[in-house]
Scaffold this motif. Structure first.
Motif, PDB file in Angstrom:
ATOM      1  N   LEU B   7       0.880  -1.283   0.016  1.00  0.00           N
ATOM      2  CA  LEU B   7      -0.041   0.250  -0.019  1.00  0.00           C
ATOM      3  C   LEU B   7       1.085   1.174  -0.023  1.00  0.00           C
ATOM      4  CD1 LEU B   7      -3.056  -0.723   2.270  1.00  0.00           C
ATOM      5  CD2 LEU B   7      -2.929   0.100  -0.148  1.00  0.00           C
ATOM      6  N   ILE B   8       0.534   2.169  -0.699  1.00  0.00           N
ATOM      7  CA  ILE B   8       1.518   3.236  -0.871  1.00  0.00           C
ATOM      8  C   ILE B   8       0.755   4.428  -0.679  1.00  0.00           C
ATOM      9  CG2 ILE B   8       2.939   4.565  -2.576  1.00  0.00           C
ATOM     10  CD1 ILE B   8       3.634   1.982  -4.032  1.00  0.00           C
ATOM     11  N   TYR B   9       1.211   5.324   0.074  1.00  0.00           N
ATOM     12  CA  TYR B   9       0.579   6.440   0.379  1.00  0.00           C
ATOM     13  C   TYR B   9       1.600   7.545   0.417  1.00  0.00           C
ATOM     14  CZ  TYR B   9      -1.184  10.164   3.486  1.00  0.00           C
ATOM     15  OH  TYR B   9      -1.739  11.492   3.932  1.00  0.00           O
ATOM     16  N   THR B  10       1.340   8.757  -0.379  1.00  0.00           N
ATOM     17  CA  THR B  10       2.203   9.825  -0.528  1.00  0.00           C
ATOM     18  C   THR B  10       2.139  11.066   0.247  1.00  0.00           C
ATOM     19  OG1 THR B  10       2.587   8.640  -2.770  1.00  0.00           O
ATOM     20  CG2 THR B  10       3.744  10.632  -2.313  1.00  0.00           C
ATOM     21  N   LEU B  11       3.033  11.447   0.756  1.00  0.00           N
ATOM     22  CA  LEU B  11       2.822  12.879   1.258  1.00  0.00           C
ATOM     23  C   LEU B  11       3.827  13.732   1.152  1.00  0.00           C
ATOM     24  CD1 LEU B  11       3.273  12.359   5.141  1.00  0.00           C
ATOM     25  CD2 LEU B  11       3.729  10.741   3.750  1.00  0.00           C
ATOM     26  N   SER B  12       4.394  14.802   1.817  1.00  0.00           N
ATOM     27  CA  SER B  12       5.486  15.726   1.522  1.00  0.00           C
ATOM     28  C   SER B  12       6.832  14.867   1.859  1.00  0.00           C
ATOM     29  CB  SER B  12       5.158  16.976   1.993  1.00  0.00           C
ATOM     30  OG  SER B  12       6.808  17.534   2.295  1.00  0.00           O
ATOM     31  N   THR B  13       7.821  15.492   1.635  1.00  0.00           N
ATOM     32  CA  THR B  13       9.244  14.933   2.015  1.00  0.00           C
ATOM     33  C   THR B  13       9.160  14.817   3.420  1.00  0.00           C
ATOM     34  OG1 THR B  13       9.818  16.918   0.832  1.00  0.00           O
ATOM     35  CG2 THR B  13      11.675  15.747   1.612  1.00  0.00           C
ATOM     36  N   ALA B  14       9.717  13.648   3.874  1.00  0.00           N
ATOM     37  CA  ALA B  14       9.500  13.140   5.358  1.00  0.00           C
ATOM     38  C   ALA B  14      10.663  12.250   5.408  1.00  0.00           C
ATOM     39  CB  ALA B  14       7.988  12.362   5.380  1.00  0.00           C
ATOM     40  N   ARG B  15      10.974  12.122   6.884  1.00  0.00           N
ATOM     41  CA  ARG B  15      12.083  11.506   7.458  1.00  0.00           C
ATOM     42  C   ARG B  15      11.522  10.593   8.723  1.00  0.00           C
ATOM     43  NH1 ARG B  15      17.823  12.246   6.629  1.00  0.00           N
ATOM     44  NH2 ARG B  15      18.205  13.867   4.887  1.00  0.00           N
ATOM     45  N   ALA B  16      10.662  11.214   9.392  1.00  0.00           N
ATOM     46  CA  ALA B  16      10.325  10.319  10.750  1.00  0.00           C
ATOM     47  C   ALA B  16       9.122   9.647  10.378  1.00  0.00           C
ATOM     48  CB  ALA B  16       9.953  11.698  11.793  1.00  0.00           C
ATOM     49  N   LEU B  17       9.129   8.224  11.390  1.00  0.00           N
ATOM     50  CA  LEU B  17       8.017   7.636  11.242  1.00  0.00           C
ATOM     51  C   LEU B  17       8.141   6.897  12.581  1.00  0.00           C
ATOM     52  CD1 LEU B  17       6.161   5.447   9.825  1.00  0.00           C
ATOM     53  CD2 LEU B  17       8.196   4.222   9.306  1.00  0.00           C
ATOM     54  N   THR B  18       6.860   6.530  13.126  1.00  0.00           N
ATOM     55  CA  THR B  18       6.873   5.612  14.258  1.00  0.00           C
ATOM     56  C   THR B  18       5.643   5.181  14.281  1.00  0.00           C
ATOM     57  OG1 THR B  18       6.912   5.809  16.637  1.00  0.00           O
ATOM     58  CG2 THR B  18       6.269   7.536  15.542  1.00  0.00           C
ATOM     59  N   PRO B  19       5.432   3.786  14.875  1.00  0.00           N
ATOM     60  CA  PRO B  19       4.158   3.105  15.197  1.00  0.00           C
ATOM     61  C   PRO B  19       3.518   3.874  16.449  1.00  0.00           C
ATOM     62  CG  PRO B  19       5.614   1.687  15.828  1.00  0.00           C
ATOM     63  CD  PRO B  19       6.630   2.849  15.236  1.00  0.00           C
ATOM     64  N   GLN B  20       2.250   4.097  16.621  1.00  0.00           N
ATOM     65  CA  GLN B  20       1.745   4.422  17.671  1.00  0.00           C
ATOM     66  C   GLN B  20       1.820   3.396  18.902  1.00  0.00           C
ATOM     67  OE1 GLN B  20      -2.447   5.243  17.653  1.00  0.00           O
ATOM     68  NE2 GLN B  20      -2.264   6.958  18.999  1.00  0.00           N
ATOM     69  N   THR B  21       2.902   3.385  19.555  1.00  0.00           N
ATOM     70  CA  THR B  21       3.556   2.503  20.302  1.00  0.00           C
ATOM     71  C   THR B  21       2.365   1.904  21.318  1.00  0.00           C
ATOM     72  OG1 THR B  21       5.550   3.611  20.255  1.00  0.00           O
ATOM     73  CG2 THR B  21       5.427   1.496  21.482  1.00  0.00           C
ATOM     74  N   ALA B  22       1.759   2.858  21.997  1.00  0.00           N
ATOM     75  CA  ALA B  22       0.758   2.368  22.967  1.00  0.00           C
ATOM     76  C   ALA B  22      -0.576   1.669  22.527  1.00  0.00           C
ATOM     77  CB  ALA B  22       0.461   3.598  23.657  1.00  0.00           C
ATOM     78  N   GLU B  23      -0.733   1.840  21.301  1.00  0.00           N
ATOM     79  CA  GLU B  23      -2.077   1.135  20.495  1.00  0.00           C
ATOM     80  C   GLU B  23      -1.472  -0.148  20.202  1.00  0.00           C
ATOM     81  OE1 GLU B  23      -5.150   0.454  19.687  1.00  0.00           O
ATOM     82  OE2 GLU B  23      -5.417   2.516  19.435  1.00  0.00           O
ATOM     83  N   THR B  24      -2.521  -1.066  20.779  1.00  0.00           N
ATOM     84  CA  THR B  24      -2.226  -2.429  20.556  1.00  0.00           C
ATOM     85  C   THR B  24      -3.158  -3.093  19.774  1.00  0.00           C
ATOM     86  OG1 THR B  24      -3.088  -3.153  22.521  1.00  0.00           O
ATOM     87  CG2 THR B  24      -0.804  -2.889  22.431  1.00  0.00           C
TER      88      THR B  24
END
Lengths: 782, 386
Positions: B7-24
């Protein structure tokens, strides 16, 4: 008496027999000749019968055949032939008949004369025979008279003849008795004189008779006397035997005499062997003394000579004597001897091995091979005598082991030589360049290394080749014909060395000092070229040389040339790739430092190309020269007409514009998605650290790719002011001006530099690009 | 069931990514954009596993371009960012803790059209910087904790913060700094989930260091862990001494921190710098790496995982039987291998991470703003589970 009677006629009968021999054989020979004749004619008859296979003998139309039928023949002629031919055959036949008639007449005339002379001869013979018959009758009557007289004479002589025979018998018996009575004194005399052999012979002759008549008191006394003397004799013999010093042949004689005296053989065996052991051990001790703790031992050839003549010679004598003396002992005796030889042999071998071990370090193979040859040759004699002791097998094993060790030694030597070459190269590379003089070039160094290694290999091959020389006694052993050549020399030494060479070279790629670059890049380059040369020519050359010299047989699987070449090629490729990485890293570090340490936000308007860019170009040029020394140019893509004139504007390519356009509007993701997919069609992914090909252009392309990609990544991590961006523009244009000529596909440099400038623009809050013309002016200024 | 979807989703220039850690439960990723010219945003990407579609919500992050983002392990609504603030001729990298609006915590399922019109703003909780320390490289939460402890790396300092009064106040609990010559700068750090969360590992230049958070002292140090700069590291979630690192030498190395002279294993699959390495949270043989060669590689490092012989059935059997079984297992050796190379990206991949809710799902983000969500190949998934 019986013995004398038996001895009398036997010599006489032999000449009488002999004339009968040829006569008996003669008919047989004749028969054989007949047989052969028959065989010959039978064969020829067979052949003759076999020959007329063409015309059928049963054919009634065959004029010369046995079954000729004139009616049928005529019929056939009439039916088959035209008139002309009939006429022809008629004249022909008439001619033949006439010829036959005249032939017959001549024959009759000739034979008539012969008949007449034969009749005369027969008549003369009849007269002669009549005369002969009369004479034969007279001869028969005379013979009858002679026979009569002869019978009468033998009847008168019969009586006397018998008496003479009896008297002769008594005389012989008396002489024998006299011998018996004299025996004790004779024996004593013999013992006193030391004529032991004579004594034993007398004793032997008398023994049986005395044994037989021992119930008679007089004989008993003689026997007792004899026994006493014999015991003394035996004792003396033993004494002499034990004293030993008189050497093996005399001892053997003693043993022989003792055996004849009926001494227990087993005990003698033991004693004999014990004595032999004493002597042989002395030999071994003297050999061991030669080994000695102090090194100035005689050279190995002398040592094996001593061992061969002293110990092995002694062992041979012992074995030969033993087998001669104790042949009656059967397998138990042989086993005892074998055990004896095995034990002493193993001690000898241990000594020889110790001596050979001292030789391992030495470089001279010829002496060693000659020593081994002597050693092996010497042991063939006892080996043949004492197959059960396995001496020659053990000797062969030792020789094999030594040969193996030599191979290992040579492999070590080759490795050391290779490492030595590498050290030389390092030193040559590290040596400070004298101004104006370039020192030995890389190509020259490469040639030096290659030739030095090759000469070492050849020297090693020549050295181990001695082991298989024809005149060497062990060279025809299966090990030296097969395994030594294929597994030992070819696989172990040559293939092993090439493999270890590749490994050594590869180890430079994995060296922990990746960052420090402990290995000079030039060395990597040189090794890479060396391995490539090996792949293209040297390996097959060396292996062919080996195969020719050693006639490798095919029973063992050997590493094919192609596998080895593939390994060498892989090594060369890895080395070159590593070279690219190392050099790329050097330039990358320069570029990274230059981007990271500068304050790009508050930089001044660019007036110059930054020094670091010039440095990058200089270094790249230097690398280009270095690689050019060893590798070919390689292929470039066709160049566009005016590549150096290309100038960077910030949004030079529409591609960049589309790519980094902000897309916050909700519909944007779709569009950019589409856009990027379209781009995908046009731009190929650039593999930054990709494997390189063996040419200069490919190497340089690799290095430049790594450097520019680093520049790109570093630029993306910074934020640029307007002038910072312009500086990047200037720098990139400068790089573009100079780097395109080094790479295979200049489009690649464009692409990467485009991306650097575009990324810098993106990282600039106030992107105002510099006028292309100004950029050009600055770059041209230098 | 869907295939191993891309699945591809495009936004602007980006470097930062994290899962929402507390969400299980829900699969949710947070992505921070990086733009100097426009307002930066945090995109909350919700992946609907059943329908295979993506929902997104956008939050404004006006403080500056986001270089690093991490979500609180305890509170779904709390996250921390490192961002650039450009003022005149200076760039400052700061860090702050934020709270997102309540209704977005669990992902609202509004249609994307509506959400974009009313981009909401993050609520600033507290700054993780003071005048003494700037240039934050990254921020890491205590992984198992209550979301009260956070570490930030600034230049050559490692700072441990206590968040107080519902995270509205950050108190510097302790700190340590790297001594030595030259300009030492931390590039990355991770908090170990083992040892009661008392260990942190950091990377600076080519060196990896382990720290004890109680005394803020160095525990171990791997000099020259990589030939060049170390970009990222991660702890094995199941083996307490195992650690993975990656860097500019294109390599991924696996370390046993008890013996730091040699790496346990080295992977060299990428053709450029490796920016990110992540262990799967439950199956530690799955290792994900992202590189600036635009590739994402999923590797199967069975031999050094916590299940080197595959999944053992149960432990009820008597020991000798067990021995026998383990022998049997070892007969079919499992090979380390590359499971898949994902080439959906066109630009350098700077961030990859696993979902916190679904262990078989991961996201990767490239510089051009393309976010790709992939699943572990199904065959492998069943191989691991069965």
């Amino acid at each position: 008496m019986a013995a004398a009677a038996a001895a009398g006629p036997s010599p006489g009968s032999r000449p009488g027999d002999s004339p009968e021999g040829p006569e008996g054989e003669a008919p047989e020979r004749r028969r054989k000749a007949h047989g052969m004749l028959k065989l010959y004619y039978g064969l020829s008859e067979g052949e003759a019968a076999g020959r007329p296979a063409g015309p059928d003998p049963l054919d009634p139309t065959d004029l010369n055949g046995a079954h000729f039928d004139p009616e049928v023949y005529l019929d056939k002629l009439r039916r088959e032939c035209p008139l002309a031919q009939l006429m022809d055959s008629e004249t022909d036949m008439v001619r033949q008949i006439r010829a036959l008639d005249s032939d017959m007449q001549t024959l009759v005339y000739e034979n008539y004369n012969k008949f007449i002379s034969a009749t005369d001869t027969i008549r003369k013979m009849k007269n002669d025979f009549r005369k002969m018959e009369d004479e034969m009758d007279r001869l028969a009557t005379n013979m009858a008279v002679i026979t009569d007289f002869s019978a009468r004479i033998s009847a008168t002589l019969q009586d006397r003849h018998e008496r003479i025979t009896k008297l002769a018998g008594v005389h012989a018996l008396l002489r024998k008795l006299q011998f018996l009575f004299e025996l004790p004194s004779r024996l004593t005399k013999c013992v006193e004189l030391g004529a032991y052999g004579q004594a034993v012979r007398y004793q032997g002759r008398a023994q049986a008779v005395l044994q037989q008549y021992q119930h008679l008191p007089s004989f008993r006394a003689i026997q007792d006397d004899c026994q006493v003397i014999t015991a003394r004799l035996a004792q003396q013999l033993r004494q002499r035997f034990r004293e030993g010093g008189s050497g093996a042949p005399e001892q053997a004689e003693c043993v022989e005499l003792l055996l004849a005296l009926g001494e227990p053989a087993e005990e003698l065996c033991e004693e004999f062997l014990a004595h032999a052991r004493g002597r042989l051990e002395e030999e071994l001790r003297s050999l061991e003394a030669e080994l000695g703790p102090s090194p100035p031992a005689p050279d190995v050839l002398e040592f094996t000579d001593h061992g061969g003549s002293g110990f092995v010679g002694g062992l041979c004598q012992v074995a030969a004597a033993y087998q001669e003396l104790f042949a009656a002992q059967g397998p138990a005796g042989a086993e005892r001897l074998a055990a004896f030889a095995r034990e002493l042999g193993s001690r000898y071998f241990a000594l020889v091995e110790r001596r050979l071990a001292q030789e391992q370090g030495g470089g001279d193979n010829s002496l060693l091979v000659r020593a081994l040859d002597r050693f092996h040759r010497r042991l063939r004699a006892p080996g043949a005598l004492l197959a059960a002791a396995g001496l020659s097998e053990a000797a062969t094993e030792i020789v094999e082991r030594v040969a193996r060790e030599r191979l290992g030694h040579h492999l070590q030597g080759l490795r050391a030589a290779f490492l030595g070459c590498l050290t030389d190269v390092r030193q040559a590379l590290a040596a400070p360049r004298v101004a104006g003089k370039e020192g030995p070039g890389l190509a020259e160094l490469l040639a030096n290394v290659a030739s030095s290694i090759l000469s070492h290999i050849k020297a090693s091959l020549a050295a181990v080749h001695l082991f298989t020389a024809k005149e060497v006694s062990f060279s025809n052993k299966p090990y030296f014909r097969g395994e030594f050549c294929s597994q030992g020399v070819r696989e172990g030494l040559i293939v092993g060395f090439i493999r270890s060479m590749c490994q050594t070279a590869q180890s430079f790629c994995d060296s922990p000092g990746e960052k420090g670059g402990a290995t000079p890049p030039a060395l990597l380059l040189l090794l890479s070229r060396l391995c490539l040369d090996y792949e293209t020519a040297t390996i097959s050359y060396i292996l062919t040389l080996t195969d020719e010299q050693f006639l490798v047989q095919d029973q063992f699987p050997v590493t094919p040339v192609s596998t080895l070449c593939a390994e060498a090629r892989e090594t060369a490729r890895r080395l070159l790739t590593h070279y690219v990485k190392v050099q790329g890293l050097v330039i990358s570090q320069m570029l990274r430092k230059s981007v990271e340490t500068r304050d790009w936000l508050s930089t001044l308007e660019p007036r110059n190309v930054r020094a670091v860019m010039k440095r990058v170009v200089e270094d790249t040029t230097a690398i280009d020269v270095q690689v050019g020394l060893l590798y070919e140019e390689g292929v470039r893509k066709a160049q566009s007409s005016d590549s150096s004139k290309r100038t960077f504007s910030v949004y030079s390519s529409s591609r960049q514009q589309g790519r980094y356009a902000p897309s916050y509007t909700p519909s944007a993701p779709m569009d950019t998605n589409l856009l990027s997919n379209i781009q995908k069609l046009f731009s190929e992914r650039i593999d930054v650290f990709s494997p390189v090909e063996f040419n200069k252009v490919s190497v340089l392309t690799g290095i430049i790719k790594i450097s520019l990609k680093t520049l790109l990544e570093c630029v993306r991590l910074r934020t640029f002011g307007r002038f910072g961006l312009q500086q990047v523009q200037v720098d990139c244009h400068f790089l573009q001006l100079y780097l395109w000529r080094f790479v295979a596909d200049e489009e690649l440099v464009h692409l990467l530099l485009d991306e650097v400038v575009a990324s810098a623009a993106l990282r600039c809050p106030d992107p105002v690009p510099m006028e292309p013309s100004v950029v050009e002016v600055i770059c041209e200024r230098g | 069931c869907f295939p191993d979807t891309v699945l591809i989703y495009t936004l602007s220039t980006a470097r930062a990514l994290t899962p929402q850690t507390a969400e299980t439960d829900a699969i949710r990723f947070l992505v921070g954009t990086q733009s100097l010219k426009y307002d930066n945003q945090i995109h909350i990407i919700d992946f609907d596993d059943e329908n295979n579609i993506i929902n997104k919500n956008v939050l404004l992050h006006q403080a500056g371009e986001i270089w690093h983002i991490s979500a609180s392990p305890a509170d779904r609504g709390v996250l921390a960012t490192c961002y650039n603030r450009t003022s005149d001729s200076k760039v400052l990298t700061c860090a702050a803790v934020w709270r997102m609006p309540k209704e977005l915590e669990s992902g609202s399922h509004e249609s994307p059209d509506d959400s974009s019109s009313t981009a909401q703003t993050l609520e600033l909780l507290c700054h993780l910087d003071n005048t003494a320390h700037s240039n934050m490289a990254c921020v890491v939460w205590e992984p198992m904790g209550d979301g009260k402890k956070i570490i930030s790396l600034a230049d050559n300092h490692i700072l441990l913060w206590d968040l107080q009064e519902s995270s509205s106040q950050a108190v510097l609990a302790s700190s340590a700094s790297l001594g030595g010559k030259g300009q030492l700068k931390f590039t990355s750090g991770r908090w170990s989930p083992h040892h009661n969360c008392t260990q942190v590992a950091t990377a600076n230049d080519t060196t990896l260091r382990g720290w004890d958070t109680r005394s803020m002292s160095q525990i171990y140090c791997i000099e020259n862990a990589h030939g060049q700069l170390v970009r990222d590291l991660d702890f094995n979630p199941n083996k307490q001494y195992y650690l993975a690192s990656c860097g500019d030498d294109c390599k991924v190395k696996f370390w046993d921190t008890r013996n730091v002279t040699e790496p346990v294993k080295t992977l060299e699959e990428h053709s450029h710098w490796v920016w990110n390495v992540r262990y799967n949270h439950s199956h530690d043989q799955l290792v994900l790496t992202g590189s600036s060669d635009s590739r994402v590689i999923l590797s199967n490092m069975v031999s050094i995982s916590s299940e080197p012989f595959g999944h053992l059935v149960d432990d009820d059997d008597i020991s000798d039987q067990e021995d026998h079984r383990s022998e049997e297992k070892s007969k079919e050796p499992l090979q380390d291998n590359v499971i898949a190379t994902y080439e959906e990206h066109e630009d350098s991949v700077y961030a990859v991470d696993w979902s916190s809710a679904d262990p078989w799902l991961f996201a990767s983000l490239s510089y051009d703003g393309r976010l790709v969500i992939n699943r572990v190949p199904r065959a492998l998934k069943y191989h691991i589970l069965l």
